[in-house]
Design a protein around this motif. Structure first.
Motif, mmCIF file in Angstrom:
data_model
loop_
_atom_site.group_PDB
_atom_site.id
_atom_site.type_symbol
_atom_site.label_atom_id
_atom_site.label_comp_id
_atom_site.label_asym_id
_atom_site.label_seq_id
_atom_site.Cartn_x
_atom_site.Cartn_y
_atom_site.Cartn_z
ATOM 1 N N ILE A 13 29.267 12.322 85.818
ATOM 2 C CA ILE A 13 30.610 12.585 86.330
ATOM 3 C C ILE A 13 31.375 11.273 86.356
ATOM 4 C CG2 ILE A 13 31.997 13.312 88.320
ATOM 5 C CD1 ILE A 13 29.738 15.150 89.160
ATOM 6 N N ALA A 14 32.570 11.276 85.800
ATOM 7 C CA ALA A 14 33.413 10.076 85.835
ATOM 8 C C ALA A 14 34.857 10.505 86.057
ATOM 9 C CB ALA A 14 33.295 9.288 84.530
ATOM 10 N N THR A 15 35.493 9.935 87.056
ATOM 11 C CA THR A 15 36.925 10.161 87.264
ATOM 12 C C THR A 15 37.637 8.813 87.217
ATOM 13 O OG1 THR A 15 36.942 9.914 89.684
ATOM 14 C CG2 THR A 15 36.376 12.085 88.797
ATOM 15 N N MET A 60 35.533 20.824 88.689
ATOM 16 C CA MET A 60 35.108 22.067 88.058
ATOM 17 C C MET A 60 36.247 22.783 87.335
ATOM 18 S SD MET A 60 31.935 22.040 88.627
ATOM 19 C CE MET A 60 31.588 23.658 87.963
ATOM 20 N N GLY A 61 37.434 22.189 87.324
ATOM 21 C CA GLY A 61 38.551 22.809 86.621
ATOM 22 C C GLY A 61 39.184 23.963 87.368
ATOM 23 N N GLY A 68 45.619 11.410 86.386
ATOM 24 C CA GLY A 68 44.274 10.889 86.252
ATOM 25 C C GLY A 68 43.413 11.774 85.366
ATOM 26 N N SER A 69 42.144 11.414 85.237
ATOM 27 C CA SER A 69 41.258 12.125 84.313
ATOM 28 C C SER A 69 39.890 12.365 84.928
ATOM 29 C CB SER A 69 41.095 11.315 83.017
ATOM 30 O OG SER A 69 40.442 10.087 83.284
ATOM 31 N N THR A 70 39.221 13.387 84.397
ATOM 32 C CA THR A 70 37.874 13.759 84.817
ATOM 33 C C THR A 70 37.028 14.029 83.583
ATOM 34 O OG1 THR A 70 38.686 14.812 86.836
ATOM 35 C CG2 THR A 70 36.500 15.438 86.105
ATOM 36 N N ALA A 71 35.799 13.550 83.601
ATOM 37 C CA ALA A 71 34.852 13.859 82.532
ATOM 38 C C ALA A 71 33.537 14.312 83.155
ATOM 39 C CB ALA A 71 34.618 12.649 81.640
ATOM 40 N N ARG A 75 32.305 14.734 78.599
ATOM 41 C CA ARG A 75 33.384 15.478 77.960
ATOM 42 C C ARG A 75 34.557 15.643 78.926
ATOM 43 N NH1 ARG A 75 31.436 17.585 73.278
ATOM 44 N NH2 ARG A 75 29.182 17.839 73.095
ATOM 45 N N PRO A 76 35.785 15.550 78.424
ATOM 46 C CA PRO A 76 36.948 15.646 79.313
ATOM 47 C C PRO A 76 37.110 17.060 79.867
ATOM 48 C CG PRO A 76 37.645 15.579 77.014
ATOM 49 C CD PRO A 76 36.175 15.315 77.020
ATOM 50 N N MET A 77 37.496 17.100 81.140
ATOM 51 C CA MET A 77 37.786 18.372 81.811
ATOM 52 C C MET A 77 39.254 18.398 82.201
ATOM 53 S SD MET A 77 35.213 20.534 82.205
ATOM 54 C CE MET A 77 35.530 21.405 83.734
ATOM 55 N N PRO A 78 39.870 19.571 82.168
ATOM 56 C CA PRO A 78 39.313 20.879 81.813
ATOM 57 C C PRO A 78 39.403 21.217 80.327
ATOM 58 C CG PRO A 78 41.527 21.167 82.651
ATOM 59 C CD PRO A 78 41.246 19.688 82.702
ATOM 60 N N VAL A 79 39.762 20.258 79.493
ATOM 61 C CA VAL A 79 39.981 20.529 78.069
ATOM 62 C C VAL A 79 38.749 21.139 77.425
ATOM 63 C CG1 VAL A 79 40.554 19.494 75.842
ATOM 64 C CG2 VAL A 79 41.676 18.673 77.921
ATOM 65 N N GLU A 80 37.561 20.624 77.753
ATOM 66 C CA GLU A 80 36.330 21.109 77.135
ATOM 67 C C GLU A 80 35.480 21.908 78.117
ATOM 68 O OE1 GLU A 80 34.197 18.975 74.264
ATOM 69 O OE2 GLU A 80 35.689 17.371 74.080
ATOM 70 N N ALA A 81 36.147 22.598 79.042
ATOM 71 C CA ALA A 81 35.418 23.382 80.032
ATOM 72 C C ALA A 81 34.494 24.405 79.379
ATOM 73 C CB ALA A 81 36.399 24.076 80.971
ATOM 74 N N GLY A 82 34.923 24.993 78.279
ATOM 75 C CA GLY A 82 34.108 25.997 77.606
ATOM 76 C C GLY A 82 32.787 25.460 77.115
#
Length: 321
Positions: A13-15, A60-61, A68-71, A75-82
């Motif tokens: 987890i990285a923010t 968790m999206g 800001g950003s979350t990975a 993988r970046p979230m929520p872009v790659e949540a699937g």
């Protein structure tokens, strides 16, 4: 064993500068930089309203950050949540259950909603998950008849229907009796030993100290500190303890040398050396002896995680979020 992404990121987890401002201007999370290493059991601590649950929901999206950003899992979230979420199990703010269905039927429905699950092995997965959380005997009982602790167990079982690279658990022992808490903590250790990274929000400090390898402390939406649990406790100033038949004179000498927060309880005198330019402990002991104080013992006691928390936030730790 927990599954993993192909790239095997060391940070699970990285923010970066993660911020959430709600309508009306309320700043819930303020530029959060959080780093959760692979293989850790990571405790997430903070007083009521510190932003813990808001952070978890962004991870968790479930809600979008203001900036800001979350990975997760590299993988970046929520872009790659699937792609990410099939590898993540979660129990957040208590499980959402169908009260008219049994525990087993609830899990079967949750499993069926996962497009990656194999229908032919569903029954076995459900029974294994129920057994792991101690609900095998209550599998056919309607969920509405479950106690709060049983509902928590069922929510955890849902998170364990498949091997996970990451488990995100929000107050997983909420509502459990002491025996149930011990069982869930043992399960968390077992999962971690199998290679699953666990992100654990809890208001129970003994829970964090017993099962977590790393922790972060939040207050008023901001990150105060993070790192290995042992380092967080060690980072707070220890307490000086002197045992002597001359406690009054010992207290006077210690105060002269900058020790503050002095308390006297019988022959035991305690206090905290100053953080800036602390005196050499050998010199402090010598000063006591020169003043005629009969020193029977002289030591620095390590701080607990609770003392470190209070030192960081200025608050006690009867909190939930």
């Amino acid at each position: 064993m927990g599954t993993s992404t192909t790239s095997e990121p060391e940070t699970v987890i990285a923010t970066r500068d993660l911020t959430k401002r709600f309508r009306g201007g309320q700043l819930a999370v303020d530029r959060l930089d959080l780093t959760v290493p692979r293989g850790s059991v990571f405790g997430f601590l903070g007083p009521n309203g510190s932003g813990k649950t808001t952070t978890i929901r962004m991870l968790m999206g479930l809600i979008e950050p203001t900036s800001g950003s979350t990975a997760l899992l590299g993988r970046p979230m929520p872009v790659e949540a699937g792609r990410v979420l099939p590898e993540v199990g979660a129990l957040i703010e208590g499980p959402a259950l169908y009260g008219f269905l049994s525990g087993r039927a609830n899990l079967a429905r949750i499993d069926a909603a996962d497009p990656t699950s194999e229908p032919r092995t569903r029954r076995a997965r459900v029974d294994t998950a129920l057994k792991r959380v101690g609900l095998a005997a209550a599998a056919t009982k309607k969920a509405r008849a479950y106690s709060l602790g049983m509902k928590q167990r069922l929510g955890l079982a849902a998170a364990l229907l498949k091997p996970r690279s990451l488990l995100v658990l929000d107050e997983p022992t909420n509502g459990l009796d002491p025996q149930g808490m011990r069982e869930i903590r043992a399960l968390i250790r077992e999962l971690a030993a199998d290679g699953t990274t666990i992100f654990l929000s809890s208001h129970l400090l003994d829970e964090i100290e017993q099962v977590c390898t790393h922790a972060a402390v939040m207050s008023q939406g901001r990150l105060l500190t993070q790192g290995p649990v042992a380092d967080l406790a060690a980072g707070a100033r220890g307490r000086l303890v002197v045992t002597t038949p001359d406690p009054g004179e010992a207290a006077r000498v210690l105060e002269v040398h900058g020790v503050h927060g002095i308390t006297v309880s019988g022959p035991r005198v305690t206090g905290h050396p100053p953080a800036v330019d602390p005196p050499d402990l050998a010199d402090l002991n010598a000063a006591l002896v020169r003043s005629g104080v009969r020193v029977r013992s002289f030591a620095i006691e390590g701080t607990s995680l609770e003392e470190a928390f209070v030192a960081l936030t200025g608050e006690g730790f009867h909190v939930s979020d």
